[in-house]
Write a protein that holds these residues in place. Sequence first.
Motif, PDB file in Angstrom:
ATOM      1  N   ASN A   1       1.094   1.281  -3.833  1.00  0.00           N
ATOM      2  CA  ASN A   1      -0.364   1.481  -3.887  1.00  0.00           C
ATOM      3  C   ASN A   1      -0.973   0.832  -5.133  1.00  0.00           C
TER       4      ASN A   1
ATOM      5  N   LEU B   1       0.825  -1.212   0.000  1.00  0.00           N
ATOM      6  CA  LEU B   1       0.000   0.000   0.000  1.00  0.00           C
ATOM      7  C   LEU B   1       0.856   1.257   0.000  1.00  0.00           C
ATOM      8  N   SER B   2       1.811   1.342   0.922  1.00  0.00           N
ATOM      9  CA  SER B   2       2.575   2.571   1.073  1.00  0.00           C
ATOM     10  C   SER B   2       3.678   2.734   0.034  1.00  0.00           C
TER      11      SER B   2
END
Length: 292
Positions: free
Chosen positions: A236, A232-233
Amino acid sequence: MKTNTLGYKFRQYLLFAGISTVIFASVVIIPFIYGLYLTFTSWDGVSRNKPFVGIDNYVNALGDSGYWVSLGRTFIYSAIAVILVNAVAFIIAYMVTSGIKGQNFFRAGFFVPNLIGGIVLGYVWKFVFNKALVSLSASIASGDAKSLLATETGTIAALIIVSVWQYAGYMMLIYVAGFMSVSEDVIEAAKIDGCTGTQSIIHISIPLMTASFVQCLFLTITRCFMVYDVNLSLTNGDPYGSSALAAMHVYNQAFINKNYGTGQAEALILFVICAIIGGIQVYVGKKGEVQA
Protein backbone atom coordinates in the motif's frame (compact mmCIF):
# COMPACT_ATOMS: atom_id res chain seq x y z
CA MET A 1 -23.48 -13.36 -55.03
CA LYS A 2 -20.27 -11.49 -55.68
CA THR A 3 -17.77 -12.10 -52.91
CA ASN A 4 -15.23 -9.48 -53.90
CA THR A 5 -17.42 -6.42 -53.37
CA LEU A 6 -16.91 -3.99 -50.50
CA GLY A 7 -20.46 -4.50 -49.27
CA TYR A 8 -20.05 -8.28 -49.03
CA LYS A 9 -16.73 -7.97 -47.18
CA PHE A 10 -18.26 -5.44 -44.78
CA ARG A 11 -21.21 -7.75 -44.02
CA GLN A 12 -18.84 -10.66 -43.42
CA TYR A 13 -16.77 -8.52 -41.10
CA LEU A 14 -19.86 -7.49 -39.11
CA LEU A 15 -20.95 -11.13 -38.93
CA PHE A 16 -17.69 -12.51 -37.57
CA ALA A 17 -16.03 -9.56 -35.84
CA GLY A 18 -18.75 -6.96 -35.37
CA ILE A 19 -19.54 -7.79 -31.73
CA SER A 20 -15.86 -8.05 -30.81
CA THR A 21 -15.19 -4.68 -32.43
CA VAL A 22 -18.01 -3.01 -30.49
CA ILE A 23 -16.82 -4.50 -27.20
CA PHE A 24 -13.18 -3.56 -27.88
CA ALA A 25 -14.17 -0.02 -28.80
CA SER A 26 -16.37 0.28 -25.70
CA VAL A 27 -13.77 -0.86 -23.18
CA VAL A 28 -10.53 0.29 -24.83
CA ILE A 29 -10.80 2.85 -27.64
CA ILE A 30 -13.55 5.12 -26.28
CA PRO A 31 -12.20 5.21 -22.67
CA PHE A 32 -8.71 5.96 -24.04
CA ILE A 33 -9.98 8.88 -26.12
CA TYR A 34 -12.06 10.16 -23.20
CA GLY A 35 -9.05 9.87 -20.90
CA LEU A 36 -6.97 11.82 -23.41
CA TYR A 37 -9.64 14.53 -23.37
CA LEU A 38 -9.55 14.67 -19.55
CA THR A 39 -5.84 15.50 -19.63
CA PHE A 40 -6.80 18.92 -21.01
CA THR A 41 -9.36 19.66 -18.28
CA SER A 42 -9.33 20.40 -14.54
CA TRP A 43 -12.19 18.03 -13.72
CA ASP A 44 -12.55 17.15 -10.02
CA GLY A 45 -14.43 13.91 -10.66
CA VAL A 46 -17.73 15.20 -9.27
CA SER A 47 -18.94 18.34 -11.03
CA ARG A 48 -20.47 18.35 -14.49
CA ASN A 49 -18.18 21.12 -15.63
CA LYS A 50 -14.82 20.18 -17.06
CA PRO A 51 -12.91 23.46 -17.51
CA PHE A 52 -10.41 23.38 -20.35
CA VAL A 53 -6.88 24.14 -19.11
CA GLY A 54 -4.77 23.24 -22.14
CA ILE A 55 -1.44 21.62 -21.33
CA ASP A 56 -1.40 22.72 -17.67
CA ASN A 57 -1.87 19.13 -16.50
CA TYR A 58 1.18 18.00 -18.46
CA VAL A 59 3.18 20.87 -16.95
CA ASN A 60 2.00 19.80 -13.49
CA ALA A 61 2.91 16.18 -14.26
CA LEU A 62 6.40 17.17 -15.39
CA GLY A 63 6.81 19.20 -12.20
CA ASP A 64 5.50 16.48 -9.88
CA SER A 65 8.65 15.24 -8.14
CA GLY A 66 6.73 12.45 -6.41
CA TYR A 67 5.70 11.05 -9.78
CA TRP A 68 9.23 10.95 -11.11
CA VAL A 69 10.53 9.38 -7.92
CA SER A 70 7.89 6.65 -8.17
CA LEU A 71 8.72 6.23 -11.87
CA GLY A 72 12.41 5.80 -11.06
CA ARG A 73 11.45 3.27 -8.40
CA THR A 74 9.37 1.47 -11.02
CA PHE A 75 12.36 1.33 -13.37
CA ILE A 76 14.51 -0.29 -10.68
CA TYR A 77 11.79 -2.75 -9.69
CA SER A 78 10.99 -3.62 -13.32
CA ALA A 79 14.62 -4.08 -14.37
CA ILE A 80 15.34 -6.56 -11.57
CA ALA A 81 11.97 -8.32 -11.79
CA VAL A 82 12.12 -8.76 -15.58
CA ILE A 83 15.57 -10.36 -15.41
CA LEU A 84 14.67 -12.67 -12.52
CA VAL A 85 11.26 -13.67 -13.90
CA ASN A 86 12.70 -14.69 -17.25
CA ALA A 87 15.75 -16.38 -15.74
CA VAL A 88 13.62 -18.46 -13.36
CA ALA A 89 11.04 -19.21 -16.06
CA PHE A 90 13.74 -20.33 -18.50
CA ILE A 91 15.38 -22.63 -15.94
CA ILE A 92 12.04 -24.15 -14.94
CA ALA A 93 11.07 -24.62 -18.60
CA TYR A 94 14.33 -26.45 -19.24
CA MET A 95 13.74 -28.70 -16.23
CA VAL A 96 10.17 -29.64 -17.21
CA THR A 97 11.16 -30.40 -20.82
CA SER A 98 14.20 -32.52 -19.96
CA GLY A 99 12.16 -35.69 -19.58
CA ILE A 100 11.96 -35.83 -15.78
CA LYS A 101 9.25 -37.97 -14.26
CA GLY A 102 5.99 -36.11 -13.67
CA GLN A 103 6.99 -33.09 -15.72
CA ASN A 104 3.38 -32.36 -16.74
CA PHE A 105 2.42 -32.20 -13.06
CA PHE A 106 5.25 -29.77 -12.38
CA ARG A 107 4.21 -27.59 -15.32
CA ALA A 108 0.70 -27.28 -13.89
CA GLY A 109 2.06 -26.63 -10.39
CA PHE A 110 4.38 -23.84 -11.48
CA PHE A 111 1.57 -22.21 -13.50
CA VAL A 112 -0.95 -22.12 -10.61
CA PRO A 113 0.38 -18.88 -8.97
CA ASN A 114 -0.49 -16.98 -12.16
CA LEU A 115 -4.15 -17.92 -11.67
CA ILE A 116 -4.34 -16.17 -8.29
CA GLY A 117 -5.56 -12.58 -8.41
CA GLY A 118 -3.05 -9.89 -7.54
CA ILE A 119 -5.06 -8.56 -4.59
CA VAL A 120 -5.40 -12.00 -2.99
CA LEU A 121 -1.77 -12.78 -3.77
CA GLY A 122 -0.61 -9.60 -2.07
CA TYR A 123 -2.53 -10.30 1.13
CA VAL A 124 -1.30 -13.91 1.25
CA TRP A 125 2.34 -12.84 0.89
CA LYS A 126 1.81 -10.00 3.36
CA PHE A 127 0.90 -12.61 5.95
CA VAL A 128 3.97 -14.64 4.96
CA PHE A 129 6.34 -11.68 5.30
CA ASN A 130 4.79 -10.14 8.43
CA LYS A 131 3.89 -13.28 10.37
CA ALA A 132 5.35 -16.53 9.07
CA LEU A 133 8.86 -15.39 8.18
CA VAL A 134 9.13 -13.11 11.22
CA SER A 135 8.14 -15.94 13.57
CA LEU A 136 10.52 -18.32 11.83
CA SER A 137 13.40 -15.84 12.04
CA ALA A 138 12.67 -15.12 15.70
CA SER A 139 12.63 -18.81 16.58
CA ILE A 140 15.91 -19.45 14.76
CA ALA A 141 17.78 -16.34 15.95
CA SER A 142 16.12 -16.29 19.40
CA GLY A 143 15.47 -12.56 19.25
CA ASP A 144 13.37 -9.82 17.68
CA ALA A 145 12.99 -10.09 13.93
CA LYS A 146 11.91 -7.32 11.58
CA SER A 147 9.51 -7.85 8.69
CA LEU A 148 10.81 -7.42 5.17
CA LEU A 149 7.99 -4.92 4.62
CA ALA A 150 9.26 -2.60 7.35
CA THR A 151 11.93 -0.89 5.24
CA GLU A 152 12.00 0.76 1.83
CA THR A 153 14.56 -1.65 0.40
CA GLY A 154 12.72 -4.59 1.92
CA THR A 155 9.37 -3.65 0.39
CA ILE A 156 10.87 -3.39 -3.11
CA ALA A 157 12.58 -6.75 -2.56
CA ALA A 158 9.25 -8.21 -1.42
CA LEU A 159 7.49 -6.87 -4.52
CA ILE A 160 10.16 -8.46 -6.71
CA ILE A 161 9.86 -11.82 -4.93
CA VAL A 162 6.08 -11.88 -5.32
CA SER A 163 6.29 -10.82 -8.98
CA VAL A 164 8.77 -13.59 -9.77
CA TRP A 165 6.57 -16.12 -7.97
CA GLN A 166 3.49 -14.93 -9.87
CA TYR A 167 4.78 -14.40 -13.40
CA ALA A 168 7.46 -17.09 -13.77
CA GLY A 169 4.91 -19.88 -14.27
CA TYR A 170 3.19 -18.09 -17.13
CA MET A 171 6.44 -17.25 -18.89
CA MET A 172 7.54 -20.85 -18.33
CA LEU A 173 4.79 -22.06 -20.68
CA ILE A 174 6.08 -19.82 -23.47
CA TYR A 175 9.63 -21.06 -22.93
CA VAL A 176 8.36 -24.65 -22.87
CA ALA A 177 6.82 -24.07 -26.29
CA GLY A 178 10.15 -22.62 -27.42
CA PHE A 179 12.11 -25.66 -26.21
CA MET A 180 9.63 -28.02 -27.89
CA SER A 181 9.96 -26.12 -31.17
CA VAL A 182 13.69 -26.84 -31.35
CA SER A 183 14.20 -29.83 -33.61
CA GLU A 184 15.59 -32.94 -31.94
CA ASP A 185 17.58 -33.65 -35.09
CA VAL A 186 19.54 -30.42 -34.61
CA ILE A 187 20.26 -31.29 -30.96
CA GLU A 188 21.38 -34.81 -31.89
CA ALA A 189 23.62 -33.48 -34.65
CA ALA A 190 25.23 -31.11 -32.16
CA LYS A 191 25.87 -33.95 -29.71
CA ILE A 192 27.48 -36.01 -32.46
CA ASP A 193 29.79 -33.08 -33.21
CA GLY A 194 30.88 -33.07 -29.55
CA CYS A 195 28.65 -30.29 -28.25
CA THR A 196 27.95 -30.52 -24.50
CA GLY A 197 24.54 -29.92 -22.94
CA THR A 198 25.42 -26.40 -21.85
CA GLN A 199 26.92 -25.53 -25.24
CA SER A 200 23.82 -26.92 -26.94
CA ILE A 201 21.57 -24.62 -24.89
CA ILE A 202 23.73 -21.52 -25.42
CA HIS A 203 24.56 -21.92 -29.11
CA ILE A 204 21.52 -23.80 -30.46
CA SER A 205 18.42 -23.69 -28.24
CA ILE A 206 18.59 -20.03 -27.17
CA PRO A 207 19.14 -18.60 -30.71
CA LEU A 208 16.28 -20.73 -32.03
CA MET A 209 14.04 -19.58 -29.16
CA THR A 210 14.38 -15.85 -29.89
CA ALA A 211 10.65 -15.54 -30.52
CA SER A 212 9.92 -16.91 -27.04
CA PHE A 213 12.33 -14.42 -25.45
CA VAL A 214 10.73 -11.53 -27.36
CA GLN A 215 7.23 -12.47 -26.17
CA CYS A 216 8.25 -13.12 -22.56
CA LEU A 217 10.28 -9.93 -22.25
CA PHE A 218 7.48 -7.82 -23.73
CA LEU A 219 4.84 -9.34 -21.44
CA THR A 220 7.03 -9.05 -18.37
CA ILE A 221 8.03 -5.44 -19.05
CA THR A 222 4.45 -4.29 -19.60
CA ARG A 223 3.14 -6.15 -16.54
CA CYS A 224 5.86 -4.85 -14.25
CA PHE A 225 5.51 -1.25 -15.40
CA MET A 226 1.74 -1.30 -14.93
CA VAL A 227 1.60 -3.31 -11.68
CA TYR A 228 -0.86 -1.92 -9.15
CA ASP A 229 -2.88 -4.66 -7.45
CA VAL A 230 0.06 -6.40 -5.75
CA ASN A 231 1.55 -3.02 -4.82
CA LEU A 232 -1.76 -2.05 -3.19
CA SER A 233 -2.42 -5.21 -1.20
CA LEU A 234 1.18 -6.07 -0.27
CA THR A 235 2.62 -2.69 0.74
CA ASN A 236 0.00 0.00 0.00
CA GLY A 237 2.96 2.29 -0.66
CA ASP A 238 4.29 1.97 2.90
CA PRO A 239 6.45 2.77 4.72
CA TYR A 240 5.57 6.44 4.19
CA GLY A 241 5.01 6.11 0.46
CA SER A 242 8.50 4.74 -0.16
CA SER A 243 7.24 1.67 -2.03
CA ALA A 244 4.58 3.34 -4.20
CA LEU A 245 5.21 2.50 -7.84
CA ALA A 246 4.16 4.70 -10.75
CA ALA A 247 0.72 3.15 -11.24
CA MET A 248 -0.14 3.64 -7.57
CA HIS A 249 1.04 7.26 -7.66
CA VAL A 250 -1.18 7.88 -10.70
CA TYR A 251 -4.16 6.30 -8.93
CA ASN A 252 -3.61 8.35 -5.78
CA GLN A 253 -3.22 11.53 -7.81
CA ALA A 254 -6.51 10.97 -9.62
CA PHE A 255 -8.78 9.27 -7.08
CA ILE A 256 -7.33 10.23 -3.69
CA ASN A 257 -6.19 13.78 -4.42
CA LYS A 258 -9.04 14.35 -6.94
CA ASN A 259 -6.65 15.71 -9.56
CA TYR A 260 -8.11 13.71 -12.42
CA GLY A 261 -6.56 15.77 -15.18
CA THR A 262 -3.03 15.59 -13.77
CA GLY A 263 -3.43 11.93 -12.88
CA GLN A 264 -4.61 11.13 -16.39
CA ALA A 265 -1.70 13.08 -17.88
CA GLU A 266 0.74 11.10 -15.72
CA ALA A 267 -0.96 7.86 -16.76
CA LEU A 268 -0.55 8.83 -20.42
CA ILE A 269 3.14 9.60 -19.90
CA LEU A 270 3.58 6.21 -18.22
CA PHE A 271 1.80 4.53 -21.13
CA VAL A 272 4.03 6.26 -23.69
CA ILE A 273 7.19 5.32 -21.79
CA CYS A 274 6.07 1.71 -21.50
CA ALA A 275 5.10 1.61 -25.19
CA ILE A 276 8.47 3.02 -26.26
CA ILE A 277 10.44 0.54 -24.13
CA GLY A 278 8.27 -2.36 -25.26
CA GLY A 279 8.50 -1.31 -28.91
CA ILE A 280 12.31 -1.02 -28.79
CA GLN A 281 12.57 -4.42 -27.11
CA VAL A 282 10.33 -6.06 -29.72
CA TYR A 283 12.21 -4.39 -32.59
CA VAL A 284 15.60 -5.49 -31.30
CA GLY A 285 14.30 -8.96 -30.53
CA LYS A 286 12.69 -9.41 -33.94
CA LYS A 287 15.87 -8.22 -35.61
CA GLY A 288 17.81 -10.85 -33.69
CA GLU A 289 15.18 -13.44 -34.56
CA VAL A 290 15.65 -12.83 -38.28
CA GLN A 291 19.41 -13.10 -37.93
CA ALA A 292 19.09 -16.33 -35.99
